[in-house]
Every structure is written in C-alpha cells, then in structure tokens.
Design an enzyme around this catalytic site. Structure first.
Site, PDB file in Angstrom:
ATOM      1  N   HIS A 267      61.347  13.337   1.183  1.00  0.00           N
ATOM      2  CA  HIS A 267      61.132  13.409  -0.270  1.00  0.00           C
ATOM      3  C   HIS A 267      61.708  14.751  -0.742  1.00  0.00           C
ATOM      4  O   HIS A 267      62.906  14.972  -0.649  1.00  0.00           O
ATOM      5  CB  HIS A 267      59.630  13.228  -0.520  1.00  0.00           C
ATOM      6  CG  HIS A 267      59.222  13.005  -1.945  1.00  0.00           C
ATOM      7  ND1 HIS A 267      60.103  12.784  -2.962  1.00  0.00           N
ATOM      8  CD2 HIS A 267      57.988  12.974  -2.513  1.00  0.00           C
ATOM      9  CE1 HIS A 267      59.443  12.622  -4.093  1.00  0.00           C
ATOM     10  NE2 HIS A 267      58.148  12.741  -3.849  1.00  0.00           N
ATOM     11  N   HIS A 306      68.415   5.909  -1.286  1.00  0.00           N
ATOM     12  CA  HIS A 306      67.265   6.001  -2.177  1.00  0.00           C
ATOM     13  C   HIS A 306      66.573   4.654  -2.228  1.00  0.00           C
ATOM     14  O   HIS A 306      67.240   3.620  -2.166  1.00  0.00           O
ATOM     15  CB  HIS A 306      67.723   6.408  -3.589  1.00  0.00           C
ATOM     16  CG  HIS A 306      66.632   6.987  -4.410  1.00  0.00           C
ATOM     17  ND1 HIS A 306      65.737   6.204  -5.102  1.00  0.00           N
ATOM     18  CD2 HIS A 306      66.265   8.271  -4.615  1.00  0.00           C
ATOM     19  CE1 HIS A 306      64.880   6.996  -5.711  1.00  0.00           C
ATOM     20  NE2 HIS A 306      65.160   8.258  -5.432  1.00  0.00           N
ATOM     21  N   ASP A 362      69.419  15.217  -4.058  1.00  0.00           N
ATOM     22  CA  ASP A 362      69.314  16.352  -3.136  1.00  0.00           C
ATOM     23  C   ASP A 362      70.624  16.718  -2.464  1.00  0.00           C
ATOM     24  O   ASP A 362      70.702  17.742  -1.796  1.00  0.00           O
ATOM     25  CB  ASP A 362      68.274  16.047  -2.051  1.00  0.00           C
ATOM     26  CG  ASP A 362      66.883  16.004  -2.636  1.00  0.00           C
ATOM     27  OD1 ASP A 362      66.568  16.892  -3.436  1.00  0.00           O
ATOM     28  OD2 ASP A 362      66.118  15.089  -2.300  1.00  0.00           O
TER      29      ASP A 362
END
Ligand code: CMC
Length: 428
Positions: A267, A306, A362
């Site tokens: 996460h 994702h 990210d």
C-alpha cells in the site's frame, strides 16, 4: 426490464427474486435462501473484498478501466492544475469547493493548530535514533487520543470539526519532527506565514537561517503530490479507518490503525519499495534481467499494478509531468533512466499487458521525493499527510450513515469439529 435478480436454488428447487439497486444486490437478501428452517441462509465468500461494496459514498469516484479519478465530481487533473492541497481537503471533507471567505476561515483554523504539545516531543524522544518515521508517525497519531479526550464526542459536530482541524494541521508537524529526530537535529517550529507545504518544508529543512526561503517550484510540486493522495475511496487504509471507526472509538485511534495499514509495502510503503528496487537494479542494462525474474515469480515490479486501475493510473501521469518540473530545480534523479526503461519494457511485455499492469501513483513519486531531499523512509509519511483528509472524510461519512453499524464480517469455519479436551499426559 425489471431491476431484479431471480435465483433458483437447485438444492431445493425454490426461486427467489432479489432487488438490484445501483448494480448491486444486498448480501443480507441472500439469507432467505435456506435448505432448512435452522439453516442460517446463504452467504457470499469474498476474501480481500474483491467484489463487495461496503458503503454508499459521495466522496471519490474511480473508473479503473478508463483511468478516471474524481473527488466530489471534480476531475483529479483539474484539481492538480488549479487547486491547492488545503482547498482540495476542504472539498473532500465538506463536499463543495469553498468560497473565498470559507477558504480563508478554513486556512486560519488549520494554521492555529500546527503546533504540537510539548509532551508529544518528549514521547518522540523515547524512540531509537533510527526508528522508522512511519512507525513514529502512527504512534504519535494514536497518542493524540490521550491528549484530546474531547475527541470521544464523535457525534458532536463541533468536536468533530475540532479534531479535523487538529489532525490536518498537526500531521505535517509530527512528520517533520519524526524526520528531524531521525537525523538528530533540533525541531523547527511551524512558521504560520508560510503555505501548508511551504511550512512543512521549513519544519523539515530549515537550518540556522531565521526565515526559511521556500522554493516555489518544490512547494507547488509537493502541493500537487498532496492533492493526488487525498483520497482513493475504499482502499486498505481507508477501509481500516472505517472499520475501526465503526466501533465508535475516537478518530485518532482509528487513524493510527489506518496509518498502520498504509505502512505496508503493498500500500503506502510501495513508493519506498520502488526506490529500493531501482537501487537494487542499479543500471538500465540490468532491467531485462530484472523483468525476467519478476515474470518468473521472483518478486514484483513495485509501483506497478492496482486492484482498481486496469489502465494507466491518472495520478501517475500527473506525477510524471511534475517530476520534470522538479528535476529542473534539483537536477535529474539518476534512477529515472532505470524507471523509464522498466516502464518501456513492461508496457510492451505480454506478462504485464495481459494482466493489465500499469504504473501506479507510487512508481514516480519516490523519485521526486528523493530529488527533493527526502530519505526513502519518509515516503510513506508523505503519503499519510494528505491521506489524513480522505481518512477523516470517509470516517465522518461512515459515522453519519444510518445504514452503517459496527463492521463485522462473517466467516466460513473450516477447523475441527467439537472434540473433548485431552489431558497433558495423554497427548501424543
Ligand atoms: N509485478 C508483477 N506481477 C504483478 C504485479 C506486480 N507489481 N502486480 C500484480 N501482478 C500479477 C500477480 O502476480 C497476478 O498474476 P497471476 O494472475 O499470474 O497470479 C496478477 O498480476 C494479479 O495480481 P493480484 O496480486 O491478484 O492483484 P491485486 O489486485 O491483489 O494486487 C497490488 C494489487 C497493488 C497489491 C499489486 O498489483 C502489487 O503488489 N503491486 C506492487 C505494489 C504496489 O505498487 N502497490 C501500490 C499500489 S497503488 C498505491 C496504493 O493504493 O497504496
């Protein structure tokens, strides 16, 4: 066309008609499907909540196939271009963009809460010098519960407002102090003449100068990154916030749990993992070998994939543009070439294409943070600061939703049947 679902239970031959609302059936409607009067009724089995809606929400809309993200109906691209973090936080929390007067009051309400109680600093002293800042962050958020016992009045709107102001205002201060503690430097007091992100940079990086000079490009880049991270509907940490909050605990305790969920490498810890991965790869020439190992199941390409986005994450697109602006000030991050090569190869490779694995938020954010001078251990904290607004917006929505109760999933028990206790000397 009726908005219903007809189910035939082949065990009994009985038929049931269930209403469909918003493309959803209610799981409890399945309970009437039984084989006998003492049968508790049909359940759904959904590990990791792959296909279960747990709430009705007005906050964030995502279309994962089309790569759309909207906060309260406003496209993320427009907010990143034209809004500020504090204005977006207001929007996400209260549902509408503020008027000029509302924005003014909101900013003032935040500014007056940026300082930390002196005893929080003493608590921080107890951590080892090399304590991970995210561990410090989540501990301090939890500790706030003891400093602000009025936060237990969760159904008092004024009290909730107060905690919202405190949380939004104090998280950058905790984060900056955790960082200063880790490098053994004295804490910098908040400077309330500066913007939200300008002040954050001041608390992190000011040395002996009396007034910190904020670089406007870096200040804006950080603000954009904060906007992108405000909310992302029912992700792991937000679900944790709602789940813990459903017990009616105070928001600080609930948010400590949400921050803990964000700490994990799948996460919010992913941006830290991306940087470690890029360092490990070391050179563009090593990229094909690394991709081969990922495809063989020896680790993951961090910053890719994702649960919801099955196309390019819209946040990643904005971050890529922001990176170029930041690198003009800081100089190019040498790891960027490795990241670009990874993306180039992965986007053509059958393994990633068939699984619809694209760069997520990210993949590039860590490169910007590193270029701005943040150590990798600060990356998840930089995610947690803006996500605070999303967590508390979702927490408040959950509290005020008359359909919500304490969260309590069901299970399918697969352990042993009832058996008698065996005395110690009789055990094999
Ligand atoms: N690298 C290589 N293979 C992957 C990756 C990856 N990053 N992500 C998924 N896969 C493969 C996975 O092995 C599986 O393959 P197969 O069908 O052959 O078993 C398939 O793709 C589906 O993966 P999954 O694990 O079932 O998907 P998920 O929805 O449970 O996981 C995820 C989503 C984000 C945890 C995962 O993609 C992942 O671990 N990514 C790397 C970590 C990361 O970047 N996380 C940040 C997420 S975005 C920020 C946030 O929301 O916190």
């Amino acid at each position: 066309m009726a908005d219903t679902l007809t189910i035939t239970d082949n065990r009994t031959g009985k038929q049931f008609e269930l209403p469909i609302t918003d493309g959803t059936i209610r799981a409890v409607d399945l309970r009437q499907i039984k084989t006998a009067a003492d049968d508790p009724g049909l359940m759904t089995y959904d590990p990791a909540f792959m296909n279960t809606a747990c709430c009705r929400s007005r906050i964030t809309f995502i279309d994962g196939d089309k790569g759309i993200l909207e906060y309260r109906g406003y496209p993320i691209e427009q907010l990143a271009e034209r809004s500020t973090y504090l204005e977006t936080a207001y929007l996400v929390l209260f549902g509408e963009l503020p008027t000029a007067a509302q924005l003014d009051t909101w900013q003032r309400d935040i500014i007056v809460h940026t300082m930390l109680h002196e005893n929080i600093k003493k608590l921080m002293e107890g951590f080892q010098y090399d304590a991970h800042p995210m561990a410090v962050f989540l501990s301090m958020v939890g500790a706030f519960s003891s400093f602000y016992p009025d936060a237990k009045q969760i159904f008092d709107e004024q009290s909730r407002r107060k905690q919202i102001h405190r949380l939004i205002a104090k998280v950058p201060t905790i984060a900056a102090y955790a960082y200063r503690h880790s490098i053994g430097r004295p804490y910098n007091q908040p400077d309330n003449d500066l913007s939200f992100t300008g002040n954050f940079l001041n608390m992190l990086f000011r040395m002996t100068e009396l007034k910190y000079t904020v670089n406007p490009v870096l200040e804006r880049a950080l603000d954009v990154l904060f906007i992108l991270h405000v909310d992302h509907e029912q992700n792991c940490s937000t679900s944790a916030m709602r789940n813990i909050g459903s017990s009616h605990v105070d928001p600080y305790s609930a948010m400590a749990g949400a921050a803990a969920a964000l700490y994990g490498p799948l996460h919010g810890g992913a941006n830290e993992a991306v940087l470690r991965m890029l360092n490990e790869i070391g050179h563009v020439n090593n990229v094909p070998g690394f991709i081969k190992r990922v495809k063989a199941g020896e680790g993951r390409l961090m910053g890719f994939g994702h649960r919801i986005y099955k196309s390019y994450d819209p946040r990643a697109k904005i971050i890529k543009r922001t990176a170029d602006q930041v690198f003009e000030v800081t100089g190019r991050n040498p790891l960027l070439d490795i990241a670009i090569e990874l993306e180039r190869i992965a986007l053509q490779d059958d393994y990633f294409v068939t699984r619809k694995l694209y760069p997520n938020v990210d993949f590039y954010s860590g490169l910007i943070y590193q270029a701005m001078g943040f150590p990798v251990t600060m990356f998840p904290v930089l995610f947690a600061i803006p996500r605070t607004a999303g967590w508390i917006a979702q927490w408040e929505e959950m509290l005020l939703d008359p359909e919500q109760k304490i969260a309590r999933p069901r299970q399918i028990y697969i352990g042993p049947c009832k058996r008698d206790y065996v005395a110690l000397d009789k055990r094999k």
